[in-house]
Scaffold this active site. Sequence first.
Site, mmCIF file in Angstrom:
data_model
loop_
_atom_site.group_PDB
_atom_site.id
_atom_site.type_symbol
_atom_site.label_atom_id
_atom_site.label_comp_id
_atom_site.label_asym_id
_atom_site.label_seq_id
_atom_site.Cartn_x
_atom_site.Cartn_y
_atom_site.Cartn_z
ATOM 1 N N SER A 1 15.938 -8.743 -30.537
ATOM 2 C CA SER A 1 16.677 -8.397 -29.368
ATOM 3 C C SER A 1 16.483 -6.663 -29.258
ATOM 4 O O SER A 1 16.010 -6.005 -30.275
ATOM 5 C CB SER A 1 18.095 -8.662 -29.295
ATOM 6 O OG SER A 1 18.897 -7.935 -28.267
ATOM 7 N N SER A 2 16.813 -6.197 -27.939
ATOM 8 C CA SER A 2 16.573 -4.686 -27.856
ATOM 9 C C SER A 2 18.065 -4.293 -27.502
ATOM 10 O O SER A 2 18.024 -3.011 -27.273
ATOM 11 C CB SER A 2 15.724 -4.226 -26.707
ATOM 12 O OG SER A 2 14.237 -4.600 -26.905
ATOM 13 N N ASP B 1 12.383 -14.022 -26.276
ATOM 14 C CA ASP B 1 12.197 -12.947 -26.958
ATOM 15 C C ASP B 1 11.583 -12.863 -28.270
ATOM 16 O O ASP B 1 11.542 -12.117 -28.981
ATOM 17 C CB ASP B 1 13.727 -12.433 -27.378
ATOM 18 C CG ASP B 1 14.325 -11.723 -26.020
ATOM 19 O OD1 ASP B 1 13.543 -11.099 -25.268
ATOM 20 O OD2 ASP B 1 15.587 -11.359 -25.982
ATOM 21 N N THR C 1 23.782 -11.309 -23.084
ATOM 22 C CA THR C 1 22.747 -12.031 -22.249
ATOM 23 C C THR C 1 22.447 -13.273 -22.096
ATOM 24 O O THR C 1 22.792 -14.004 -22.893
ATOM 25 C CB THR C 1 21.609 -11.038 -22.630
ATOM 26 O OG1 THR C 1 20.669 -11.409 -21.645
ATOM 27 C CG2 THR C 1 21.095 -11.599 -24.127
ATOM 28 N N THR D 1 21.110 -9.497 -18.706
ATOM 29 C CA THR D 1 21.991 -8.834 -19.838
ATOM 30 C C THR D 1 22.893 -8.043 -19.208
ATOM 31 O O THR D 1 22.709 -7.562 -18.078
ATOM 32 C CB THR D 1 21.006 -7.929 -20.946
ATOM 33 O OG1 THR D 1 20.126 -8.807 -21.035
ATOM 34 C CG2 THR D 1 21.824 -7.241 -21.902
ATOM 35 N N GLY E 1 18.530 -4.042 -19.615
ATOM 36 C CA GLY E 1 17.185 -3.613 -19.213
ATOM 37 C C GLY E 1 16.143 -3.871 -20.050
ATOM 38 O O GLY E 1 15.035 -3.309 -20.101
ATOM 39 N N GLY E 2 16.389 -5.008 -20.954
ATOM 40 C CA GLY E 2 15.230 -5.441 -21.756
ATOM 41 C C GLY E 2 14.701 -4.521 -22.786
ATOM 42 O O GLY E 2 15.622 -3.701 -23.417
ATOM 43 N N ARG F 1 24.183 -14.017 -31.461
ATOM 44 C CA ARG F 1 22.855 -14.146 -30.862
ATOM 45 C C ARG F 1 22.302 -15.417 -30.666
ATOM 46 O O ARG F 1 22.896 -16.156 -31.813
ATOM 47 C CB ARG F 1 21.658 -13.331 -31.533
ATOM 48 C CG ARG F 1 20.305 -13.473 -30.916
ATOM 49 C CD ARG F 1 20.080 -12.705 -29.904
ATOM 50 N NE ARG F 1 18.514 -12.217 -29.682
ATOM 51 C CZ ARG F 1 17.974 -11.859 -28.537
ATOM 52 N NH1 ARG F 1 18.902 -11.528 -27.274
ATOM 53 N NH2 ARG F 1 16.937 -11.662 -28.559
HETATM 54 O O1 DON Z 1 17.848 -9.440 -26.184
HETATM 55 C C1 DON Z 1 17.063 -8.901 -25.482
HETATM 56 O O2 DON Z 1 16.467 -7.511 -25.775
HETATM 57 C C2 DON Z 1 16.718 -9.116 -24.019
HETATM 58 N N1 DON Z 1 16.849 -10.623 -23.929
HETATM 59 C C3 DON Z 1 17.554 -8.475 -23.204
HETATM 60 C C4 DON Z 1 17.470 -8.747 -21.716
HETATM 61 C C5 DON Z 1 17.923 -7.800 -20.625
HETATM 62 O O3 DON Z 1 18.456 -6.982 -20.952
HETATM 63 C C6 DON Z 1 17.453 -8.333 -19.190
HETATM 64 N N2 DON Z 1 18.345 -7.340 -18.200
HETATM 65 N N3 DON Z 1 18.252 -6.525 -17.526
#
Ligand code: DON
Length: 563
Positions: free
Chosen positions: A445-446, A416, A392, A374, A466-467, A99
């Site tokens: 992060s998720s 984040d 990501t 991501t 997908g955040g 990360r």
């Molecule tokens: O680490 C995370 O949770 C976010 N930065 C992920 C971002 C993400 O999945 C965007 N994509 N669709």
Amino acid sequence: MKIINNLFLALVLISIPSQSIASYAQSDISSDGVVATQHYLATEIGENILTQGGNAYDAAIAVGFALAVVLPRAGNIGGGGFMVIYDEDSNDTYAIDYREKAPAASFRDMYLDENGEFDILKSTFGYNAIGVPGTVHGFWSVHQRFGSLPWADLIQPAIILAERGFVMSDYMAQTLNNYSEKMSYYDETRNIFLRNYPNLKDSRLIQNDLAKTLKRIQKDGLNGFYSGETASLIAADMKENGGLITEQDLLDYRSVWRDPIKGTYRGKTIVTMPPPSSGGIHLIQMLNILENFELDTYEHNSYQYVSLLSETMKYAYADRSEYLGDPDFFEVPISKITSKEYAKKISASIKELGVLPSSKINPGMYINPESNETTHFSIADKFGNVISNTYTINSAFGSGVTIKGTGILMNNEMDDFSGQPGVPNQFGLLGGIANEIEPAKRPLSSMTPTIVFDNDEPFLAIGSPGGSRIITAVLQIILNVIDFEQSLEEATDSKRVHHQWYPDDIDIEETYNQINELIDLGYKIDIIDTATCTQSIMIDDGEFIGVSDLRRPDSLALGVKND
Ligand code: DON
């Protein structure tokens, strides 16, 4: 101010409107290994590495570098991620955290404006939004430990794609056109990615500077990125544009091997990513809660089932807001949140109280008092190794910054962090002290790269972009397969729902037909375009079934061809 408004839109619309296709699932099967990624060219490279006799680690590294070229919205060397591994030789599981980290000069209130208010544009766009990238370090560490083919050979396909270019698909052209405002703010980014704008479809994307950077990494390994020419180009561009990352920050960057988080669900073992991702903890927490319900008595995706999922998700995301952060800086109560006992208390509350507004659910309500673009790929090889990797640059095309002379599109991972308590980030996620900005800290992060085991044998490898919706997408694939006995294609095709405590509404993918019943139960509903994109593998009786999710249409799963 046009850029600001449109940028904000771009951030909210993380998902690109999907093409209307009958099925989201595309699959392939082989007994010699399989690769599932979000881009057909990267998938072909991975499959080729496996065919040459490389292992899943080699394929993962080659895929990871290739995606940095062919999927610039998410694939990267300017970002970071997580990989969960099952290694056949040692019969053990591993997790590597690569990360991004906050630069040494970062500070808690760095995104507050002169009135003390959180400025989401600052945390998501431009040089100040960038965390110190970890991808090259992570891939290097994996190669050192498990790789079998030469490092240089694994980067070569990406170099060829960057140097010679590749023809942009309809979907990719559409994506870039949708983000043209963001991608034209900085000359360096515009000149590379929008050269033929607006006629991008079928044009060739050539990335000469990126090819040169990749060649330095190919030749010098870590020193090709974290010191020497690449590092000094990054630091110089940062300095010129008010960014914080220095050569020292790059030199100090380390990826970290961490103990994966493990849980069980109806007799299967779940191995997933620990903090600084919240994904693994809350995946296991939600599975623990749901284990107390007879899910197979529910009709799949009925309003009653969606309601139960939503209530479960609210408790998990409430806890996320309070207890989750970088474990090197904040003591995350992992064992409490993932305990079966805690899950029983929450499930008893759901059984007794039914639907509760989010305002009535607080983080840690039942914890014993004494004591946030991501892409994912999954790869399995004929040797038995399995890899589940999510990485990501956060938003689509990250911060919009391409470092001068390097072709590296940089992340905006700093968003984040929790920029201010009680103020949501771009994914609507809340956070507090646990996830406040500190120098060298990793933002929460998720991302949820996960491997499920059945009788100690790897059975499923899954993950998604997908955040905040990543965790619940992975959850629903597992439930669809285990509780509803869906095939991996069906599990991928099924509509997904999501609740994250705040905002207090259920996100439902289009064409769900029991919305009125949910409204009658007191829910607010948000109909969304597709937001997630799983890349999954199921291992069944010696066969590897790869399933790519066409919610992002360039995805491809490919089995190794048996001669
Ligand atoms: O680490 C995370 O949770 C976010 N930065 C992920 C971002 C993400 O999945 C965007 N994509 N669709």
